[in-house]
Scaffold this active site. Structure first.
Site, PDB file in Angstrom:
ATOM      1  N   GLU A  58       0.900  -1.202  -0.025  1.00 51.90           N
ATOM      2  CA  GLU A  58      -0.005   0.056   0.011  1.00 51.90           C
ATOM      3  C   GLU A  58       0.978   1.309  -0.037  1.00 51.90           C
ATOM      4  O   GLU A  58       2.127   1.312   0.129  1.00 51.90           O
ATOM      5  CB  GLU A  58      -1.142  -0.122   1.449  1.00 51.90           C
ATOM      6  CG  GLU A  58      -0.327   0.006   2.297  1.00 51.90           C
ATOM      7  CD  GLU A  58      -0.793   0.454   3.591  1.00 51.90           C
ATOM      8  OE1 GLU A  58      -1.388   1.668   3.885  1.00 51.90           O
ATOM      9  OE2 GLU A  58      -1.259  -0.367   4.668  1.00 51.90           O
ATOM     10  N   LYS A 195      -4.767  -2.904  15.733  1.00 53.13           N
ATOM     11  CA  LYS A 195      -4.482  -2.429  16.913  1.00 53.13           C
ATOM     12  C   LYS A 195      -5.539  -2.256  17.930  1.00 53.13           C
ATOM     13  O   LYS A 195      -6.711  -2.459  17.631  1.00 53.13           O
ATOM     14  CB  LYS A 195      -4.150  -0.847  16.541  1.00 53.13           C
ATOM     15  CG  LYS A 195      -2.902  -0.414  15.739  1.00 53.13           C
ATOM     16  CD  LYS A 195      -2.639   0.936  15.437  1.00 53.13           C
ATOM     17  CE  LYS A 195      -1.260   1.022  14.549  1.00 53.13           C
ATOM     18  NZ  LYS A 195      -0.944   2.577  14.215  1.00 53.13           N
TER      19      LYS A 195
END
Length: 791
Positions: A58, A195
């Site tokens: 990405e 996360k």
């Protein structure tokens, strides 16, 4: 790597063997699907067309994820890591109304530069159309990258962490598009989990609802939470190594109730789904970084506790921005902030290592599938009888290699130069109208000799006395009488017509045909489709190398990277034992590991010993990869290589000279220091004596250790060495490119090979370096004006 076929018969085969190789015809279809808005880098297009592993990356980590210059150095590091595992990186971004798959150094710098005034958009799937319509610049997210990568047949993607279900999503419905994309775009995604600022239990629930196969990489089933190896949740599956991960990605329909997936759990028959599904490979933080990760996690947990205490956790879409802001406040301006940045880099680099290894294993499995299905009559019209790679492996096991027929050989003098490498026939078709699918199209066909080794040999021979250059390569035979096959006959005739000797062409009896490549061009010259059959050169045997060098003892041995790693190692060892200088052209990025793997074991035990390779001619991208491979192989080799570099005693005086040269306004050499060219080249000196760095229109850079005091030139520097290198000099010289008016360039094919051939011929002359380098570069201009590989 895994690719889709679009035909009904191809879809049937896909159900049997999973995502399979694709060729340039499929890339042409992809370009058409993107309405001409798709741009593939040369490296990525070559890999996709030849079945080499490609891994998507990405670009939001560059545009939005990391501060400058960490964003740029990280992007370059990820690409280098993937190349070190023999995979091709495909960083994806949107630039000027086009989708780019594979970015140049300049394009990465454009995305990373905070002083670049053009706005940069964070591009998810929903944003692709408007950013293209506005001809904007965008960094692709996980969802955006998956969508683009899949459209060109790339099926493996490495990222940092995925998005997930945000806290309070039961009222806000704030769910990352990443999770939905994983459910609808088949892709293998390597990440560090999600996360812990997110709602991980609900994230896993959504992944299950979307039908995504989630597996933890390692011995434990714990689902990682980016900075910590465990989020408190478990993955349904666990894979222990790249082999098991690759098997799981290819067979996502098999359930083992959380058990580790061992090799014996899989039957011999191919068990893939009719419609592939995504696999999320969650990689825990490496143990050496777990302590630092725990410190960062403490700040995250504190922010989460405070959100609950203050009732923020009930405010829907306000929760995540508040948590991010609070974590930033807890880390900003402290040592923890720097630790957080370093940790983010280490995590994604670790993911890249894992992704590269998995990609390599997937490529091996695909090659095995291709080999087995090549002999199957079920899909015979959809699959060639054999592939170049299949032929090269089968014939390499027991090659029958003989000298060319008597008509080809003659009593010739011993060659001054022996070139080992590829020799091929190139067939190019051009047309003034668009190609018609499933039909013929009027046009012209041009046949010419090619192959990197052959091109270098012709270019060198054109500057040397008659018969001075011998090309050692392989040609196929037709029938049992030892007659060269059709392309072999054409190759012999073409070489003789330009005054090249043919006594080094070896006939291969392993079933492989003479190398050939067919290319179909659109009216504007763009490549539409092509087929390359180059496997024969990989069947060259060691006895051919030893016999050629031992018989003639040439002045220099030249080779490209088309032969196998074992043959390159034999070339280096044989030449080193006989103190014969060597010159290598890297050929292409995907083939570079053949050279570096052969070089690593040959690192001299003492800085005073001879280097295993005398000359190397990489471009800047190849130099970056070579430096990465050679300087990060093992702690032992790293220590020994630094011993050599330290022995050069390069003080601040040398660095000042490099800086002064690069900042000369009349030379335009600021890229030398900006891209770290000299530092990388110096890092290769423990293995290589002389590096000729090809930089296209920016010219040629020559760094070398020499016993001859360099002549003073306006675009060069040198430093006298002392100690164990007494009497030697470290010299750096830049040669500007010879410009050719744009309208006069016919083809760039073979330009680099022509330059190398000119350099090889010059090394054997007694003229000043500046004289013969200039002559070699002028020869390049002839090639640029010619349809032939060597003008």
């Amino acid at each position: 790597m895994f690719r889709l076929r679009s035909s009904p018969r191809g879809l049937a085969r896909q159900a049997a063997v999973g995502l399979s190789r694709r060729g340039l015809v499929d890339l042409a279809a992809a370009r058409q699907a993107w309405s001409g808005r798709l741009v593939l880098s040369e490296e990525v297009e070559h890999a996709l067309s030849t079945g080499q592993p490609v891994v998507a990356l990405e670009s939001t980590i560059i545009t939005h994820g990391m501060p400058h210059p960490v964003n740029l150095t990280t992007a370059l590091s990820l690409e280098s890591i993937l190349r070190s595992h023999r995979s091709v990186p495909a960083t994806i971004a949107l630039l000027d109304g086009r989708v780019h798959v594979g970015l140049s150094r300049g394009e990465l710098e454009r995305l990373a530069d905070p002083e670049n005034p053009e706005p940069k958009t964070k591009v998810s799937r929903r944003d692709i159309a408007p950013v293209l319509a506005r001809r904007g610049v965008g960094g692709t997210t996980v969802a955006g990258t998956m969508y683009v990568a899949r459209s060109v047949g790339v099926g493996l993607f490495v990222t940092g962490g995925i998005g997930g279900v945000h806290r309070g999503a039961e009222s806000s419905m704030d769910i990352s598009a990443d999770l939905i994309e994983l459910g609808r775009t088949p892709m293998a995604v390597v990440c560090a989990g999600a996360k812990s600022i997110l709602d991980i239990p609900r994230t896993l629930e959504v992944l299950e609802t979307q039908g995504v196969c989630v597996a933890t990489y390692g011995d434990k089933p714990d689902f990682p939470a980016f900075y910590t190896p465990s989020s408190g949740m478990q993955s349904p599956w666990t894979v222990r190594d790249p082999q098991e991960a690759a098997r799981l990605i290819r067979m996502p329909n098999i359930s083992f109730s959380g058990r580790c997936l061992g090799v014996t759990d899989f039957p011999d028959t191919s068990l893939t789904l009719p419609q592939p599904l995504s696999t999320l490979l969650a990689v825990p933080i490496p143990s050496e970084h777990s302590t630092a990760g725990a410190k960062v996690q403490e700040a995250v947990e504190q922010a989460v506790r405070e959100s609950v205490e203050q009732g923020i956790d009930k405010r829907g879409k306000e929760v995540t921005p508040w948590l991010l802001k609070r974590v930033g406040e807890l880390t900003t301006g402290s040592a923890l902030e720097l630790r957080l940045i370093r940790l983010d880099v280490k995590l994604i680099e670790n993911n890249a290592h894992v992704g590269g290894r998995v990609a390599a294993e997937l490529a091996k499995m695909q090659e095995q599938d291709d080999k087995s299905h090549a002999s199957s009559s079920l899909y015979i019209s959809d699959s060639p009888a054999s592939s170049p790679s299949t032929r090269s492996r089968s014939s390499a096991s027991s090659p029958t290699q003989t000298a060319p027929p008597a008509a080809v050989t003659a009593a010739l003098p011993a060659p001054s130069v022996i070139v080992f490498g590829s020799a091929a026939i190139d067939i190019t078709s051009t047309t003034s109208v668009p190609l018609s699918p499933r039909s013929t199209t009027p046009g012209s066909i041009y046949l010419s000799p090619g192959g990197v080794g052959r091109n270098i040999a012709e270019a060198a021979q054109s500057l040397l006395p008659a018969h001075a250059v011998q090309l050692v390569s392989l040609i196929g035979i037709s029938g049992e009488d030892g007659t060269p096959d059709g392309f072999g006959k054409v190759l012999l005739a073409e070489m003789e017509s330009v005054g090249m000797r043919t006594d080094g062409l070896v006939q291969s009896g392993g079933g492989a045909s003479t190398a050939a490549c067919t290319l179909a061009l659109e009216p504007d010259g763009d490549l539409v489709a092509g087929v390359a059959d180059m496997g024969i050169v990989e069947t060259m045997g060691s006895e051919v190398v030893v016999d050629a060098i031992g018989t003639h003892t040439p002045g220099i041995v030249v080779f490209d990277c088309n032969p196998t790693e074992q043959i390159i190692a034999t070339l280096l060892r044989t030449s080193l034992d006989r103190r014969i200088p060597t010159f290598c052209d890297p050929t292409s990025v995907p083939k570079l590991p053949r050279l570096t793997s052969a070089l690593l074991p040959l690192l001299p035990s003492s800085p005073s010993d001879h280097r295993p390779l005398t000359h190397l001619s990489p471009n800047t991208l190849e130099l970056d990869l070579i430096h990465q491979h050679l300087t990060s192989a093992s702690p032992t080799l790293e220590e020994r290589s630094w011993e050599y570099i330290s022995s050069l005693n390069l003080t601040s005086e040398w660095r000042a000279k490099v800086e002064a040269l690069s900042h000369r306004p009349d030379l335009g050499l600021e890229w030398i220091t900006r891209e770290g060219i000299v530092q990388k080249a110096v890092g290769c000196l423990p293995w290589i004596t002389s590096l000729w760095v090809k930089a296209g229109m920016r010219g040629l850079l020559h760094l070398r250790i020499t016993t001859v005091k360099p002549e003073p030139v306006s675009s060069g520097i040198s430093q006298r060495l002392e100690g164990m290198h007494e009497g030697k000099y470290l010299a750096l010289t830049h040669y500007p490119a010879v410009e050719v008016p744009e309208g006069e360039v016919v083809s760039t094919t073979g330009a680099g090979d022509t330059l190398v051939g000119g350099l090889v011929a010059g090394l054997l002359s007694r003229e000043e370096e500046t004289v013969w380098v200039q002559r070699a570069m002028e020869r390049v201009t002839r090639t640029l004006r010619s349809r032939r590989a060597v003008g």
